[in-house]
Design an enzyme around this catalytic site. Sequence first.
Site, PDB file in Angstrom:
ATOM      1  N   HIS A 227       0.841  -1.201   0.000  1.00  0.00           N
ATOM      2  CA  HIS A 227       0.000   0.000   0.000  1.00  0.00           C
ATOM      3  C   HIS A 227       0.878   1.254   0.000  1.00  0.00           C
ATOM      4  CE1 HIS A 227      -3.346   2.591   1.797  1.00  0.00           C
ATOM      5  NE2 HIS A 227      -3.872   2.056   0.714  1.00  0.00           N
ATOM      6  N   LYS A 229       3.387   4.309  -1.206  1.00  0.00           N
ATOM      7  CA  LYS A 229       3.569   5.242  -2.319  1.00  0.00           C
ATOM      8  C   LYS A 229       4.931   5.892  -2.114  1.00  0.00           C
ATOM      9  CE  LYS A 229      -1.052   4.973  -1.610  1.00  0.00           C
ATOM     10  NZ  LYS A 229      -1.682   4.372  -0.428  1.00  0.00           N
ATOM     11  N   ASP A 234      17.289  10.280  -7.756  1.00  0.00           N
ATOM     12  CA  ASP A 234      18.727  10.482  -7.555  1.00  0.00           C
ATOM     13  C   ASP A 234      19.147  10.330  -6.093  1.00  0.00           C
ATOM     14  OD1 ASP A 234      19.090  10.871 -10.236  1.00  0.00           O
ATOM     15  OD2 ASP A 234      19.127  13.055 -10.137  1.00  0.00           O
ATOM     16  N   HIS A 402      -9.102  11.376   1.737  1.00  0.00           N
ATOM     17  CA  HIS A 402      -8.174  10.256   1.632  1.00  0.00           C
ATOM     18  C   HIS A 402      -6.862  10.503   2.380  1.00  0.00           C
ATOM     19  CE1 HIS A 402      -5.800   7.141  -0.706  1.00  0.00           C
ATOM     20  NE2 HIS A 402      -6.899   6.478  -0.416  1.00  0.00           N
ATOM     21  N   LYS A 404      -4.057  10.830   5.349  1.00  0.00           N
ATOM     22  CA  LYS A 404      -3.729  10.029   6.530  1.00  0.00           C
ATOM     23  C   LYS A 404      -2.691  10.811   7.330  1.00  0.00           C
ATOM     24  CE  LYS A 404      -3.924   6.888   2.762  1.00  0.00           C
ATOM     25  NZ  LYS A 404      -5.239   6.472   2.753  1.00  0.00           N
ATOM     26  N   ASP A 409       0.017  17.417  19.923  1.00  0.00           N
ATOM     27  CA  ASP A 409       0.537  18.612  20.605  1.00  0.00           C
ATOM     28  C   ASP A 409       1.096  19.603  19.584  1.00  0.00           C
ATOM     29  OD1 ASP A 409      -0.312  17.440  22.926  1.00  0.00           O
ATOM     30  OD2 ASP A 409       1.662  16.722  23.534  1.00  0.00           O
TER      31      ASP A 409
END
Length: 483
Positions: A227, A229, A234, A402, A404, A409
């Site tokens: 899952h 990404k 470089d 979508h 996450k 704090d």
Amino acid sequence: MQAALNFLMLHWKSLLGWVWLLTGIYLAIRIVWQQRSPAATLAWILALCLIPPVGLVLYHFVGPRRVERQSLRRMRSRALLASETDLQALRANNPHPPVWATQHSRLIEASSGIPPSSCSKVERLLGGAATLRSILQAVQCACQHIHLEYYIFEPDQTGKRLLSALTERARNGVKVRLLVDGVGSSALLGWRGRAMLQAFVQAGGEFAVFHPARLDRWRPLVNLRTHRKIVVVDGSIGFTGGINITDEENEEQLPKTAYRDTHLRMEGAGVRWLQYVFMQDWVYASGKHRFEPEVLAPHAPGPFAVHVVASGPDSDGQSIHQSVLHAISIAEQRILLTTPYFVPTEPTFFALMNAALRGVNVQILVPRRSDSWLVTVAARSYFGVLREAGVKIFEYQGNMLHAKTLVVDDNYSMVGTANFDNRSFLLNFEIAVALFSPELNRQLADDFVHDLGRARLVAFNPRSTQWYHRLPASFARLLSPLL
């Protein structure tokens, strides 16, 4: 032969019973041997015993598995050596980090094997359009190598644009490696993406599939997905977060319906660990071990303290799950959680409730309706108890939410690929970045407040709603470990 057939005709029920019993015993031993939580273990054993055909199929495709992977020991040694130099310089600039930060990083390193690091620059990117532009800019300037790993890489306008850029760089001598998930990127692997991938490979690009979706006994279809990404250019510029390569998350392609999402662009030493995670996944999926010498090149430490967190079913460390739990437990003022899928594990559920009970301002932002009806219903089954403890829950009324992100704090935040559910914490391969920065904390907190402008406070109590609302939620909650 005839006698054997007659015996089978007379005693087939008894034979079927013995097969049923012995298969159940064998699978029960396998489940117990994995030493999962007692509740999950008993649930699987009951499913296998009470409804063997259905339970066997479910266990085969969605049951718990462990993945064995080759270790890149030599590469890891180089990375750790360079990382130690980074840390020495980082500590020289900030010799007395807070105790909680030291303990938090120690926990992440112990559970994932990845040490803390730093970046010269960290930029948060809002939306797929801005993220794609930034990735394309980095890709077009690449001189040595480009590494990409995606759960969803669609052969639509967004995917074509990026894959064309990758093909052009491969044709010009840049080493380009693209790794996609066998389920999430099934459209790219089908007839729609065939010509694009062919052109990419012919130009010199390398391509691999993580767990091809095959109906065999080795590859469960739902779990064990990457899952993640990840983009690394470089070895010095890296991207990670919630945004996939698809028109669904690109406002330029679908301005009215594109997902609301958050991504990170990083520069400097911390990118080394995005690189290392990609390399592990590439070796596992492709079987190819050869990399260029400069893939883990040294970088000067930067002012942003970061910690890359990688987790998956190849380790019992549950590093993202553990780090989220610890971050919630050390909160003193506020917890701002944004997640598209809120189906908490039992430890995270009680951690949020306990934080609210001790006076922490806990706010959770979820979509009003996610792209999974079952997940939406299951999520609402948790709202009542949390609200009674003082947690404020908001449902985002705009397009599919979508992002996450976690803000704790004023000095800690996390952005990554993991949803707040059992699948992300325990079953799939995920990656996140812990950020020890007041500046980034403030930016993500501002994003949260801005999103609340399009959200509605959950004011109802699910416990007092009509039975036809409560019953589906109760059944959906039983499936929480599988969602």
